[in-house]
Write an enzyme that holds these catalytic residues in place. Structure first.
Site, PDB file in Angstrom:
ATOM      1  N   TYR A 143       0.818  -1.214   0.000  1.00 41.92           N
ATOM      2  CA  TYR A 143       0.000   0.000   0.000  1.00 41.92           C
ATOM      3  C   TYR A 143       0.853   1.265   0.000  1.00 41.92           C
ATOM      4  O   TYR A 143       0.413   2.306  -0.488  1.00 41.92           O
ATOM      5  CB  TYR A 143      -0.926   0.030   1.220  1.00 41.92           C
ATOM      6  CG  TYR A 143      -2.265  -0.644   1.012  1.00 41.92           C
ATOM      7  CD1 TYR A 143      -2.333  -1.981   0.637  1.00 41.92           C
ATOM      8  CD2 TYR A 143      -3.447   0.059   1.199  1.00 41.92           C
ATOM      9  CE1 TYR A 143      -3.564  -2.600   0.462  1.00 41.92           C
ATOM     10  CE2 TYR A 143      -4.680  -0.556   1.027  1.00 41.92           C
ATOM     11  CZ  TYR A 143      -4.728  -1.878   0.659  1.00 41.92           C
ATOM     12  OH  TYR A 143      -5.945  -2.489   0.481  1.00 41.92           O
ATOM     13  N   LYS A 194       2.987 -15.300   1.927  1.00 41.67           N
ATOM     14  CA  LYS A 194       3.278 -16.158   0.776  1.00 41.67           C
ATOM     15  C   LYS A 194       4.790 -16.384   0.741  1.00 41.67           C
ATOM     16  O   LYS A 194       5.490 -15.946  -0.179  1.00 41.67           O
ATOM     17  CB  LYS A 194       2.799 -15.494  -0.524  1.00 41.67           C
ATOM     18  CG  LYS A 194       1.303 -15.591  -0.770  1.00 41.67           C
ATOM     19  CD  LYS A 194       0.850 -16.957  -1.300  1.00 41.67           C
ATOM     20  CE  LYS A 194       1.254 -17.166  -2.738  1.00 41.67           C
ATOM     21  NZ  LYS A 194       0.808 -18.527  -3.217  1.00 41.67           N
ATOM     22  N   ASP A 227      -3.132 -18.001   0.158  1.00 40.23           N
ATOM     23  CA  ASP A 227      -4.150 -18.636  -0.694  1.00 40.23           C
ATOM     24  C   ASP A 227      -4.847 -19.764   0.060  1.00 40.23           C
ATOM     25  O   ASP A 227      -6.070 -19.912   0.001  1.00 40.23           O
ATOM     26  CB  ASP A 227      -3.546 -19.118  -2.025  1.00 40.23           C
ATOM     27  CG  ASP A 227      -2.317 -20.008  -1.854  1.00 40.23           C
ATOM     28  OD1 ASP A 227      -1.751 -20.064  -0.731  1.00 40.23           O
ATOM     29  OD2 ASP A 227      -1.916 -20.659  -2.844  1.00 40.23           O
ATOM     30  N   ASP A 251      -6.469  -7.104   3.635  1.00 40.00           N
ATOM     31  CA  ASP A 251      -7.596  -6.461   2.951  1.00 40.00           C
ATOM     32  C   ASP A 251      -8.504  -7.530   2.340  1.00 40.00           C
ATOM     33  O   ASP A 251      -9.731  -7.530   2.538  1.00 40.00           O
ATOM     34  CB  ASP A 251      -7.056  -5.518   1.871  1.00 40.00           C
ATOM     35  CG  ASP A 251      -8.161  -4.777   1.136  1.00 40.00           C
ATOM     36  OD1 ASP A 251      -9.105  -4.323   1.805  1.00 40.00           O
ATOM     37  OD2 ASP A 251      -8.086  -4.672  -0.093  1.00 40.00           O
ATOM     38  N   ASP A 255     -12.356  -9.174   3.979  1.00 44.89           N
ATOM     39  CA  ASP A 255     -13.634  -9.144   3.259  1.00 44.89           C
ATOM     40  C   ASP A 255     -14.236 -10.541   3.203  1.00 44.89           C
ATOM     41  O   ASP A 255     -15.442 -10.733   3.371  1.00 44.89           O
ATOM     42  CB  ASP A 255     -13.448  -8.626   1.821  1.00 44.89           C
ATOM     43  CG  ASP A 255     -13.721  -7.132   1.704  1.00 44.89           C
ATOM     44  OD1 ASP A 255     -13.478  -6.422   2.690  1.00 44.89           O
ATOM     45  OD2 ASP A 255     -14.170  -6.688   0.629  1.00 44.89           O
TER      46      ASP A 255
HETATM   47  C1  IPM Z   1     -10.528  -1.263   3.531  1.00 41.72           C
HETATM   48  C2  IPM Z   1     -10.754  -0.602   2.203  1.00 41.72           C
HETATM   49  C3  IPM Z   1      -9.577   0.305   1.913  1.00 41.72           C
HETATM   50  C4  IPM Z   1      -8.342  -0.543   1.825  1.00 41.72           C
HETATM   51  C5  IPM Z   1      -9.724   1.198   0.682  1.00 41.72           C
HETATM   52  C6  IPM Z   1     -10.997   2.008   0.705  1.00 41.72           C
HETATM   53  C7  IPM Z   1      -8.520   2.097   0.492  1.00 41.72           C
HETATM   54  O1  IPM Z   1     -10.950  -1.546   1.208  1.00 41.72           O
HETATM   55  O2  IPM Z   1     -10.437  -0.546   4.547  1.00 41.72           O
HETATM   56  O3  IPM Z   1     -10.446  -2.486   3.584  1.00 41.72           O
HETATM   57  O4  IPM Z   1      -8.033  -1.112   0.757  1.00 41.72           O
HETATM   58  O5  IPM Z   1      -7.642  -0.646   2.836  1.00 41.72           O
HETATM   59 MN    MN Z   2     -10.992  -3.615   1.926  1.00 40.96          MN
END
Ligand code: IPM
Ligand code: MN
Length: 370
Positions: A143, A194, A227, A251, A255
Site C-alpha cells: 500500500y 506467501k 491462498d 484487505d 472481506d
Molecule cells: C478497507 C478498504 C480500503 C483498503 C480502501 C478504501 C482504500 O478496502 O479498509 O479495507 O483497501 O484498505
Molecule cells: Mn478492503
C-alpha cells in the site's frame, strides 16, 4: 477517565452520513444514561472533503484527528470521484489518516451473531459461534512501498509497479498486537503470508517465529500461505482464532471473513497506533463496509457496523468494556427480536430502515439499562 474525551466524527461519503446519524444517537444515549460524555467534533473526509477543499482530507482535519482521543469514520468514496487524480481520491483521505496517525494494527473481528446464522451463505454448522480476529498490518507493505509508479522502459515497454516491503520493527509491532490479543482469546495465532513465493513473506515468517520464540512461546503459532488461508476460511473457519497478516492479504482475507458472518453491514474495525509515554494510543474506528453509493440516501443501510465500531472505541480507547458489552448485547437482542435491515433480511423477519434500526437499538439499550 475525565469527562472530556475528545471524539472526531468523520461521516464521509455515501451511506456514511446516514449510518453515522444513528451512531450519534448512541453517543448521546451514553452521555444521558451512563455519564460517558465526549466532546464531539464532526468534519469532512473523502469525496465530501474533496468537494469542499480540493483534498480528501484537509490539513486542519488531519490535525484534529491527530489531537483527538479517538476518530470514528463512516465510509469514503463514490463513482462521482472516479475521474479524480489518485492523490486526491476519497481513499487517499483514509490512507493519509492511517499513515499519519501511524495506525499500524487493524483489528477486524468476524463474529457471527447467533440470530444471523441463517444470513450467512455458508451452512449454519460451519459458521455458528464463529469468532475470528483478523489483525491486519495497516501502514506498510504494498500500500505504501516505494518505489511505485507507472513508467516507460528505455525500449519503449510501458509498465506499472508497486513494492512490497516490510522492516523488522513493522512486523514485530503488529505481531505483538496479535499475540497479546490471542492471549485474551483462544491463545492461537495463524501468521499468513506467501513465503513460498515472496522474499518479504520469508522475512515475515522468520520475524514472527523469532518474536514468538522470544516472548510468546505460550501462544500456539501456525503459519499458513495466504491462498490456503482464503480457502480454509470458507472450508473450516472455526479453526482460526487470531489471523495475523500484512496489509494487502489482510484487505482480501477480511472481506472474505466478513462475508462468513452474513453481511459486511455487521462488521466493525479498530485501527490502533502505538501506546505513547502517557499511556494514550491513537485510534480510529470504522465499519469494514464501504460507502455503498448504490443505496446511499435511501435510509436502508445497516447502521450496526458503525455502531459496533463505536462500541470497539469504548472498549479499546477508553477501557469502557461494560458499556461496549451493553451495546453488543442490545444489538444481539434486537436481531433476536426479528428486526432486519435489507442486507441481512431473512424470511419471516421484519424489514426496517436505517433510522428504525437505530431507534430500536436505543430501546433495547434502555431495557438493558433499566
Ligand atoms: C478497507 C478498504 C480500503 C483498503 C480502501 C478504501 C482504500 O478496502 O479498509 O479495507 O483497501 O484498505
Ligand atoms: Mn478492503
Amino acid at each position: 477517565m475525565s469527562a472530556n474525551k475528545t471524539l472526531l466524527v468523520l461521516p464521509g461519503d455515501g451511506i456514511g452520513p446516514e449510518v453515522m446519524a444513528q451512531v450519534r444517537k448512541v453517543v448521546d444515549w451514553m452521555d444521558r444514561r451512563r455519564g460517558v460524555s465526549f466532546d464531539v467534533r464532526e468534519d469532512l473526509v473523502g469525496g465530501a472533503a474533496y468537494d469542499a477543499h480540493g483534498a480528501a482530507i484537509s490539513d486542519a482535519t488531519m490535525q484534529a484527528a491527530l489531537d483527538a482521543d479517538a476518530v470514528l469514520l463512516g465510509a469514503v468514496g463514490g463513482p462521482q470521484w472516479d475521474g479524480v487524480a489518485r492523490e486526491h481520491r476519497p481513499e487517499a483521505g483514509l490512507l493519509r489518516l492511517r499513515k499519519e496517525m501511524d495506525l499500524f494494527a487493524n483489528l477486524r473481528p468476524a463474529m457471527v451473531f447467533a440470530p444471523l446464522v441463517g444470513a450467512s451463505t455458508l451452512k449454519p454448522e460451519i459458521v455458528s459461534g464463529l469468532d475470528i480476529m483478523i489483525v491486519r498490518e495497516l501502514t506498510g507493505g504494498v500500500y505504501f512501498g516505494q518505489p511505485r509508479g507507472i513508467d516507460t522502459l528505455p525500449d519503449g515497454t510501458r509498465r506499472g509497479f508497486d513494492n512490497q516491503t516490510y522492516t523488522h520493527p513493522e512486523i514485530e509491532r503488529v505481531a505483538e498486537v496479535a499475540f497479546e490479543l490471542a492471549r485474551k482469546r483462544g491463545n492461537k495465532v495463524h501468521s499468513v503470508e506467501k513465503s513460498n513465493v515472496m522474499e518479504s513473506g520469508i522475512f515475515w515468517r522468520r520475524e514472527v517465529t523469532r518474536l514468538h520464540g522470544e516472548t510468546y512461546a505460550d501462544v500456539t503459532l501456525e503459519h499458513m500461505y495466504a491462498d490456503n488461508c482464503a480457502m480454509q476460511l470458507v472450508r473450516r473457519p472455526k479453526q482460526f482464532d487470531v489471523i495475523l497478516t500484512d496489509n494487502l492479504f489482510g484487505d482480501l482475507l477480511s472481506d472474505c471473513a466478513a462475508m462468513l458472518t452474513g453481511s459486511l453491514g455487521m462488521l466493525p474495525s479498530a485501527s490502533l497506533g502505538a501506546v505513547d509515554g502517557g499511556g494514550r494510543r491513537r485510534a480510529m474506528y470504522e465499519p469494514v463496509h464501504g460507502s455503498a453509493p448504490d443505496i446511499a440516501g435511501r435510509d436502508v443501510a445497516n447502521p450496526l457496523a458503525t455502531i459496533l465500531s463505536f462500541s470497539m472505541l469504548l472498549r479499546y480507547s477508553f477501557g469502557l468494556g461494560a458499556d461496549a458489552d451493553l451495546i453488543e448485547q442490545a444489538a444481539n437482542n434486537l436481531l433476536q427480536s426479528g428486526i432486519r435491515t435489507a442486507d441481512i433480511m431473512q424470511d419471516g423477519m421484519a424489514r426496517v430502515s436505517c433510522t428504525t434500526m437505530g431507534d430500536s437499538l436505543l430501546r433495547e439499550m434502555d431495557k438493558l439499562a433499566a
